[in-house]
Motif scaffolding. Sequence first.
Motif, PDB file in Angstrom:
ATOM      1  N   TYR A 225       4.532 -12.911   4.297  1.00 26.36           N
ATOM      2  CA  TYR A 225       4.388 -12.025   3.142  1.00 26.36           C
ATOM      3  C   TYR A 225       5.010 -12.667   1.907  1.00 26.36           C
ATOM      4  O   TYR A 225       4.417 -12.663   0.819  1.00 26.36           O
ATOM      5  N   ILE A 229       3.122 -13.600  -1.680  1.00 28.36           N
ATOM      6  CA  ILE A 229       3.628 -13.079  -2.954  1.00 28.36           C
ATOM      7  C   ILE A 229       3.917 -14.227  -3.912  1.00 28.36           C
ATOM      8  O   ILE A 229       3.579 -14.174  -5.112  1.00 28.36           O
ATOM      9  N   LYS A 232       0.720 -15.642  -5.231  1.00 27.64           N
ATOM     10  CA  LYS A 232       0.120 -14.731  -6.215  1.00 27.64           C
ATOM     11  C   LYS A 232       0.808 -14.876  -7.568  1.00 27.64           C
ATOM     12  O   LYS A 232       0.151 -14.887  -8.619  1.00 27.64           O
ATOM     13  N   GLY A 239      -5.055 -10.118  -5.139  1.00 28.80           N
ATOM     14  CA  GLY A 239      -5.099  -8.665  -5.214  1.00 28.80           C
ATOM     15  C   GLY A 239      -3.797  -8.025  -4.775  1.00 28.80           C
ATOM     16  O   GLY A 239      -2.713  -8.592  -4.923  1.00 28.80           O
ATOM     17  N   GLU A 240      -3.899  -6.844  -4.181  1.00 26.23           N
ATOM     18  CA  GLU A 240      -2.712  -6.139  -3.683  1.00 26.23           C
ATOM     19  C   GLU A 240      -2.383  -6.642  -2.279  1.00 26.23           C
ATOM     20  O   GLU A 240      -3.253  -6.673  -1.405  1.00 26.23           O
ATOM     21  N   ILE A 241      -1.149  -7.038  -2.090  1.00 18.17           N
ATOM     22  CA  ILE A 241      -0.729  -7.585  -0.790  1.00 18.17           C
ATOM     23  C   ILE A 241       0.059  -6.516  -0.048  1.00 18.17           C
ATOM     24  O   ILE A 241       1.104  -6.050  -0.525  1.00 18.17           O
ATOM     25  N   ALA A 242      -0.441  -6.117   1.101  1.00 23.28           N
ATOM     26  CA  ALA A 242       0.200  -5.058   1.882  1.00 23.28           C
ATOM     27  C   ALA A 242       0.592  -5.591   3.245  1.00 23.28           C
ATOM     28  O   ALA A 242      -0.219  -6.192   3.951  1.00 23.28           O
ATOM     29  N   CYS A 261      -4.752  -8.686   1.916  1.00 24.22           N
ATOM     30  CA  CYS A 261      -4.880  -8.900   0.478  1.00 24.22           C
ATOM     31  C   CYS A 261      -6.171  -8.213   0.035  1.00 24.22           C
ATOM     32  O   CYS A 261      -7.263  -8.617   0.453  1.00 24.22           O
ATOM     33  N   LEU A 263      -8.510  -6.531  -3.193  1.00 21.53           N
ATOM     34  CA  LEU A 263      -8.781  -6.470  -4.636  1.00 21.53           C
ATOM     35  C   LEU A 263     -10.010  -5.620  -4.870  1.00 21.53           C
ATOM     36  O   LEU A 263     -11.089  -5.906  -4.334  1.00 21.53           O
ATOM     37  N   ASP A 264      -9.842  -4.536  -5.669  1.00 22.56           N
ATOM     38  CA  ASP A 264     -10.945  -3.630  -5.984  1.00 22.56           C
ATOM     39  C   ASP A 264     -11.642  -3.135  -4.711  1.00 22.56           C
ATOM     40  O   ASP A 264     -12.880  -3.067  -4.636  1.00 22.56           O
TER      41      ASP A 264
END
Length: 387
Positions: A225, A229, A232, A239-242, A261, A263-264
């Motif tokens: 993770y 990050i 990015k 995009g959003e990393i969860a 990861c 995105l949209d």
Amino acid sequence: MSTWKKTGMAKSKSSDSPSDKQSFEQNALSILYSAWSEIEATPIDRLPTNELSETIRSVFDQSEIGWKYTIVNQIAGKVANFNLDALCLQKGAGQTGSWEPREFAKRVVVVWNKSIGAPLGDSEDPYVNNIFRNPRFDASMRKGRRKPVVFDAVLTVLEHAQAATSTEDVTESLKIVLAQLRIYLVGKKFDYAIPQRVSLINTVGCIEEYLKKSSGGARLQAVAYGLLIALKKRGLSLGEIASGHVNAADSASLSAGDIECVLDGKNLLTLEVKDRELTSAEMESSVRKARLSNVTELLFFVHRPTRTSPLYSDIEAIQKIVNNQFSLGLNIYIVGALELLEHCCVLLGEEGRKSLLVSVGEALDTQRADPKHRWDWSTAVGNIGTA
């Protein structure tokens, strides 16, 4: 019966001779090491409790270091020698079972405390305050205390230990004290002292050393993770990393994998962490989850014992899955964690490497990783450049 409980059965007579004193202290240190290892290995929801658990926890929750040391120090001494008085503070007091808790704290509990990351604080002499110059820990000391409620809690815990009728009983008290210390640490914020400058060799070496201890994937997931990050932040569109909880099944959390990861609404990359050789059965399970979530890029981040160890077993079966899934629209990658990490750290540059180290700590905190993993990361980054 566990090793540390066996050790605690010894009922040696108190002695002033240097050899007996050293033996007593070594015995006590061994008891603490073994006891803490056993408590660390026990799931949080199965840790031992009793009617004093909340009282013990209240002592660890407050800020005064001396009180935290007291409930560990006094009880550990009595476990090592049941004949000792758990309420004694000075050997010169003359009561039956009197001993030297201050010296014991400096030579035993301080050493143990440092070895596990200093959860009790970093004092070299925790009994230096005037309050510990009383002959015995009793109600006469309560007057003038800034926090009498905390004093009462400590006294209650020590009186309970002193009232034990056997070594087994006082050993159980020590277990419960250490269990509450571990629970306290779960919610504690840890400090990660990232150096101002960090080289490629130091960054990779720090992480490689950190990953040597088994963690059920928790450490590797935090590293993965942190790497995403950092990438990015350096401009890679991820995009959003969860990152999901390392012990939660992906199916239960409706996740396509360990880290996603997005995105949209589109899954750009799903990452699965493996802290052992990847098997074809594990790959098939991950592929099913990926296809249900419309994943097109699936990365297996594999850490193995040595860099020459194989990344995966069932070679023919895995290659077949990779080839078949490519024709169906799913790209599968299998990479060695340290190799990918090292290459990315070159591209990240110095600021990016610092960002990586920071993000690993943040990931450990966010996923509420076991305190031992966070303490070890704090120690690992704190030791960068000290060798």
